[in-house]
Motif scaffolding. Sequence first.
Motif, short mmCIF file in Angstrom:
data_model
loop_
_atom_site.label_atom_id
_atom_site.label_comp_id
_atom_site.label_asym_id
_atom_site.label_seq_id
_atom_site.Cartn_x
_atom_site.Cartn_y
_atom_site.Cartn_z
N PHE A 23 1.10 -1.19 -0.07
CA PHE A 23 0.00 0.10 -0.05
C PHE A 23 0.89 1.22 -0.02
CE2 PHE A 23 -2.90 -3.09 1.86
CZ PHE A 23 -4.14 -2.59 1.19
N LYS A 24 0.57 2.24 -0.86
CA LYS A 24 1.27 3.47 -0.81
C LYS A 24 0.27 4.49 -0.42
CE LYS A 24 4.61 6.09 -3.20
NZ LYS A 24 5.58 6.33 -4.70
N VAL A 25 0.35 5.11 0.68
CA VAL A 25 -0.62 6.37 1.05
C VAL A 25 0.01 7.82 0.87
CG1 VAL A 25 -2.10 6.88 3.16
CG2 VAL A 25 -1.54 4.42 2.74
N MET A 26 -0.60 8.58 0.37
CA MET A 26 -0.24 9.72 0.21
C MET A 26 -1.10 10.65 1.14
SD MET A 26 2.24 9.60 -2.34
CE MET A 26 2.38 11.52 -2.70
N GLY A 27 -0.34 11.43 2.19
CA GLY A 27 -0.94 12.38 2.91
C GLY A 27 -0.42 13.61 3.24
N GLU A 28 -0.91 14.43 4.24
CA GLU A 28 -0.26 15.52 4.50
C GLU A 28 1.08 15.29 5.26
OE1 GLU A 28 -3.11 17.99 6.80
OE2 GLU A 28 -4.87 17.50 5.30
N ASN A 29 2.00 16.05 5.24
CA ASN A 29 3.20 15.85 5.74
C ASN A 29 3.26 16.26 7.20
OD1 ASN A 29 5.86 15.66 6.15
ND2 ASN A 29 6.84 17.41 5.18
N LYS A 30 2.51 15.31 7.99
CA LYS A 30 2.45 15.62 9.60
C LYS A 30 3.07 14.25 10.13
CE LYS A 30 -1.53 18.18 9.33
NZ LYS A 30 -2.23 19.04 10.16
N PRO A 31 3.79 14.61 11.23
CA PRO A 31 4.74 13.55 11.99
C PRO A 31 3.81 12.16 12.40
CG PRO A 31 4.58 15.77 13.25
CD PRO A 31 3.75 15.70 11.97
N GLU A 32 2.34 12.43 12.53
CA GLU A 32 1.70 11.10 12.89
C GLU A 32 1.21 10.22 11.69
OE1 GLU A 32 -1.21 14.62 12.79
OE2 GLU A 32 0.82 14.43 13.32
N LEU A 33 1.27 10.94 10.60
CA LEU A 33 0.86 10.05 9.32
C LEU A 33 1.26 8.68 9.38
CD1 LEU A 33 -0.81 9.90 6.62
CD2 LEU A 33 1.32 11.04 5.62
N ALA A 34 2.54 8.39 9.38
CA ALA A 34 2.97 6.78 9.29
C ALA A 34 2.36 5.92 10.52
CB ALA A 34 4.57 6.76 9.26
N ASP A 35 2.47 6.57 11.72
CA ASP A 35 1.75 5.69 12.88
C ASP A 35 0.40 5.52 12.73
OD1 ASP A 35 4.31 5.88 14.23
OD2 ASP A 35 3.81 7.56 15.39
N ARG A 36 -0.40 6.59 11.98
CA ARG A 36 -1.83 6.26 12.00
C ARG A 36 -2.15 5.32 10.92
NH1 ARG A 36 -5.05 11.80 11.70
NH2 ARG A 36 -6.69 10.54 11.91
N VAL A 37 -1.37 5.10 9.79
CA VAL A 37 -1.43 4.48 8.79
C VAL A 37 -0.98 2.86 9.08
CG1 VAL A 37 -0.37 3.43 6.56
CG2 VAL A 37 -1.03 5.91 6.71
N VAL A 38 -0.38 2.64 10.06
CA VAL A 38 0.23 1.55 10.66
C VAL A 38 -0.97 1.10 11.69
CG1 VAL A 38 1.72 0.33 12.18
CG2 VAL A 38 2.69 1.79 10.39
N GLU A 39 -1.47 2.09 12.34
CA GLU A 39 -2.59 1.64 13.52
C GLU A 39 -3.68 1.02 12.63
OE1 GLU A 39 -5.09 4.60 15.94
OE2 GLU A 39 -3.11 4.78 16.20
N VAL A 40 -4.11 1.65 11.47
CA VAL A 40 -5.43 1.19 10.77
C VAL A 40 -4.92 -0.15 10.29
CG1 VAL A 40 -6.55 1.38 8.64
CG2 VAL A 40 -6.28 3.16 10.22
N PRO A 55 8.92 12.41 1.67
CA PRO A 55 8.31 13.53 1.49
C PRO A 55 8.28 13.96 0.08
CG PRO A 55 10.31 13.90 2.34
CD PRO A 55 10.40 12.42 2.35
N SER A 56 7.49 14.96 -0.13
CA SER A 56 7.21 15.49 -1.63
C SER A 56 8.40 16.35 -1.93
CB SER A 56 5.93 16.00 -2.05
OG SER A 56 5.58 17.09 -0.98
N SER A 57 8.67 16.82 -3.04
CA SER A 57 9.62 17.67 -3.47
C SER A 57 9.39 18.96 -2.63
CB SER A 57 9.84 18.06 -4.96
OG SER A 57 8.65 18.49 -5.39
N LYS A 58 8.15 19.41 -2.54
CA LYS A 58 8.29 20.83 -1.89
C LYS A 58 7.84 20.81 -0.22
CE LYS A 58 6.10 23.38 -5.59
NZ LYS A 58 4.82 23.82 -6.44
N GLY A 59 7.61 19.13 0.09
CA GLY A 59 7.56 18.93 1.59
C GLY A 59 5.89 18.98 2.06
N THR A 60 4.99 19.29 1.16
CA THR A 60 3.53 19.53 1.49
C THR A 60 2.93 18.21 1.81
OG1 THR A 60 3.52 21.35 -0.04
CG2 THR A 60 1.44 20.43 0.75
#
Length: 93
Positions: A23-40, A55-60
């Motif tokens: 699975f590849k999940v694209m989301g907002e660049n927030k520190p909790e993103l990876a943890d929330r993906v793994v939790e689900v 991170p994306s090239s602009k870091g968004t």
Amino acid sequence: MQDLNKEQPKLKDLLEFPCSFAFKVMGENKPELADRVVEVIQKTIPGDYVPTTKPSSKGTYTAVSVTVNATNIEQIETLYKELGAIDIVRVVL
């Protein structure tokens, strides 16, 4: 010319279970993103997951990649739905 009445194969027909599924999940660049993906993922397919992030090239945005060992198509379908429901997620591939 392609026959438009011919159905494309469904995902369940292309996979043999059990299988590794990335699975590849694209989301907002927030520190909790990876943890929330793994939790689900843990709720549907428990295991020890080490996500990779990029991170994306602009870091968004950030891409989180996780490979699971699925035993049936329902697990994959559930994860697409539940990962997409995370409020900071934009796309699930």
